[in-house]
Motif scaffolding. Sequence first.
Motif, PDB file in Angstrom:
ATOM      1  N   HIS A   1      48.200 -43.684  75.981  1.00 45.54           N
ATOM      2  CA  HIS A   1      49.114 -42.532  75.916  1.00 45.54           C
ATOM      3  C   HIS A   1      49.987 -42.658  77.163  1.00 45.54           C
ATOM      4  O   HIS A   1      49.526 -42.352  78.259  1.00 45.54           O
ATOM      5  CB  HIS A   1      48.338 -41.206  75.967  1.00 45.54           C
ATOM      6  CG  HIS A   1      47.479 -40.986  74.761  1.00 45.54           C
ATOM      7  ND1 HIS A   1      46.310 -40.260  74.812  1.00 45.54           N
ATOM      8  CD2 HIS A   1      47.639 -41.397  73.468  1.00 45.54           C
ATOM      9  CE1 HIS A   1      45.794 -40.219  73.591  1.00 45.54           C
ATOM     10  NE2 HIS A   1      46.570 -40.907  72.767  1.00 45.54           N
TER      11      HIS A   1
ATOM     12  N   GLU B   1      50.391 -40.385  80.206  1.00 47.71           N
ATOM     13  CA  GLU B   1      49.215 -40.226  81.079  1.00 47.71           C
ATOM     14  C   GLU B   1      49.020 -41.561  81.793  1.00 47.71           C
ATOM     15  O   GLU B   1      48.174 -42.347  81.436  1.00 47.71           O
ATOM     16  CB  GLU B   1      47.999 -39.859  80.216  1.00 47.71           C
ATOM     17  CG  GLU B   1      48.271 -38.684  79.300  1.00 47.71           C
ATOM     18  CD  GLU B   1      47.332 -38.607  78.098  1.00 47.71           C
ATOM     19  OE1 GLU B   1      46.228 -39.175  78.151  1.00 47.71           O
ATOM     20  OE2 GLU B   1      47.707 -37.982  77.099  1.00 47.71           O
TER      21      GLU B   1
ATOM     22  N   ARG C   1      53.639 -39.758  74.481  1.00 49.29           N
ATOM     23  CA  ARG C   1      52.263 -39.998  74.017  1.00 49.29           C
ATOM     24  C   ARG C   1      52.175 -41.097  72.949  1.00 49.29           C
ATOM     25  O   ARG C   1      51.330 -41.974  73.004  1.00 49.29           O
ATOM     26  CB  ARG C   1      51.733 -38.689  73.440  1.00 49.29           C
ATOM     27  CG  ARG C   1      50.324 -38.727  72.894  1.00 49.29           C
ATOM     28  CD  ARG C   1      49.972 -37.329  72.378  1.00 49.29           C
ATOM     29  NE  ARG C   1      48.621 -37.210  71.889  1.00 49.29           N
ATOM     30  CZ  ARG C   1      47.553 -37.044  72.665  1.00 49.29           C
ATOM     31  NH1 ARG C   1      47.677 -37.006  73.969  1.00 49.29           N
ATOM     32  NH2 ARG C   1      46.350 -36.919  72.147  1.00 49.29           N
TER      33      ARG C   1
ATOM     34  N   HIS D   1      43.271 -41.957  80.985  1.00 48.50           N
ATOM     35  CA  HIS D   1      44.089 -40.852  80.455  1.00 48.50           C
ATOM     36  C   HIS D   1      44.213 -39.731  81.477  1.00 48.50           C
ATOM     37  O   HIS D   1      43.548 -39.715  82.508  1.00 48.50           O
ATOM     38  CB  HIS D   1      43.414 -40.231  79.213  1.00 48.50           C
ATOM     39  CG  HIS D   1      43.298 -41.117  78.050  1.00 48.50           C
ATOM     40  ND1 HIS D   1      44.006 -40.929  76.895  1.00 48.50           N
ATOM     41  CD2 HIS D   1      42.520 -42.217  77.832  1.00 48.50           C
ATOM     42  CE1 HIS D   1      43.688 -41.857  76.018  1.00 48.50           C
ATOM     43  NE2 HIS D   1      42.787 -42.657  76.562  1.00 48.50           N
ATOM     44  N   SER D   2      45.041 -38.730  81.095  1.00 49.83           N
ATOM     45  CA  SER D   2      45.078 -37.439  81.771  1.00 49.83           C
ATOM     46  C   SER D   2      44.838 -36.389  80.689  1.00 49.83           C
ATOM     47  O   SER D   2      45.395 -36.472  79.599  1.00 49.83           O
ATOM     48  CB  SER D   2      46.446 -37.241  82.416  1.00 49.83           C
ATOM     49  OG  SER D   2      46.472 -36.028  83.107  1.00 49.83           O
TER      50      SER D   2
HETATM   51 ZN   LIG Z   1      45.279 -39.308  76.411  1.00 52.63          ZN
END
Ligand SMILES: [Zn+2]
Length: 582
Positions: A100, A103, A163, A202-203
């Motif tokens: 993504h 992130e 994303r 990720h975030s």
């Molecule tokens: Zn993510």
Amino acid sequence: MKKILTSVLLLTTLIHSQSSLEWVTHFEKSNFLETPRYTETMKYFQKLANFSEFAVFDSFGISPQERNLNYLIVSKDKVFDPVEVKKTGKPVLLIINGIHSGEIEGKDACMLLLKDILATKEKINLTDNIVILVVPIFNVDGHERMSPYNRINQNGPKEMGWRTTSQNKNLNRDWMKADAPEMQAMLKLFYSWLPDFIIDSHSTDGADYQYTITYGVEKFGNIYSGTAEWLTEEFIPSIEDGVNNKGFLVHPYVYLKEWRKGLDAGIVDWAATPRFSTGYAALQNRPSLLIETHMTKPYKDRVYSTKAMIETTLEFLNLNHQQLIELNKEADEKSIEELTVKKQYLPLTFNNTDKFEEINFKGYNYYWDSSTVSGTNKLVYNNEKKDFKLKYYNDVIVTDSVLLPDGYLIPKEWEYLVEILKLHGIQVEVLTADTMLDVTKYHFNNVEFSNSSYEGRPQVKFNYMSFTKNQAVSSGTFYVPTNQRTVRVIANLLEPKADDSFIKWGFMNSIFERTEYFENYVMEKIAVKMLEDNAELKKEFESKLIEDEEFRNDADARLNYFYSKSPYYDKNFNVYPIVRAE
Ligand SMILES: [Zn+2]
């Protein structure tokens, strides 16, 4: 003498600081507020590879917008070929950043860490016993759709990627169906290297709390039990200590039980389905780590905490490299033995029970207030730190499982499914002669299509019945034996009740379509003849008329009743073309 020594020292310091300056990353230069674009990122990685004899920068595919999908191979033995690396006996760690691409802290964290490893060599010992593969940005096209407005909940960087991919595909729902060209390239990379440990960075979204970084590992019935035990007992305590010691508050991934109720309803642990990276690695018998930094924390803290978690993982894997290799070998062998020789059940779907434990949780104080915007209650956080008692639902049970056959037979007209199986590293054979075989078939009913598209696909739900049959199988049919290390992947793609099966993702929706129809005046005559010739059928029909009012009053249903029992009825309608060879 003293004067000369001082000069030498000064010169050394100068050279050192010059070389350090040369390697300062965009993130550092921007006062920790920005992340570099694709081209600048790739230049930095290429520069690392040019500078260090221990690294090679390579491409593993191309995106729909024609950007190279690149990865850096770091090997202290200077062995950069996957087959040769396997011979060294060292485990391979695959780090995926930007699946993504909004992130993106993993990319900046890896640049800092690789600088320490390859440029200044301060941390070169982190590669003593491991080969590291780093994908700087997986979703490269999404990364270049840069804007400050791509992540509404997130605190920086100044601009970030999007994303999903340029085709609006979410790569972290695509591990099994592999619709995206990027994922097809990733699966080839995965299969050729077969990494021993995977990190996916990720975030997160969700509630607000004090923890800078959270993590997830698979430890329930979706992964080989020995791997689950190792992750729970060895890896997690080590990662929590290591990241804490490096100055960051860390917690298991915070997944809200009820999204709209915030932390009030508690949080859940779960078994990731294989459309996600960690769930997929589990099916490949490999441990993995999901990193989720907290979206409201400053970008600087998110990058450095990600670096701390990757570095701690590297420290752990360097110490436990031999154990990891043995564990993965055992997971591959035991999966074959347990599922295909001893014929134990393979768990396919999971759910949480109502059981929970109360945990201490470092949150922020919050309250509910009335909202004139939404017309309901709104959640308001303040900055006051508060320790909560929180319900943690971490009892995950198996809700459905399956006994596996010796193999699956796939008719040759469904070859495109076989191509996807091969991307997953699954070995597929081809029958060279016509033969008769005892098979189990599935017949679907109550078929329902989703009203909206999900991940570019109309999904389908159904019930089914199974029946066994001695069936002619023609030469050219594909045969997928289950006694291979990818047995869990095979079952999850080919067993209809698995959530990520081809059939549920809508790959075979045409089998649910009726393509021939009767004219009523023709069917009437045939039905009369059938009633005359078959006393049993007549009896069944007459009692159905008495017992079933709806049927009695539905002319089409009455004619269909005869059609479905006539030789004209399509024997393949709602029948799964893939069969189990028991
Ligand atoms: Zn993510």
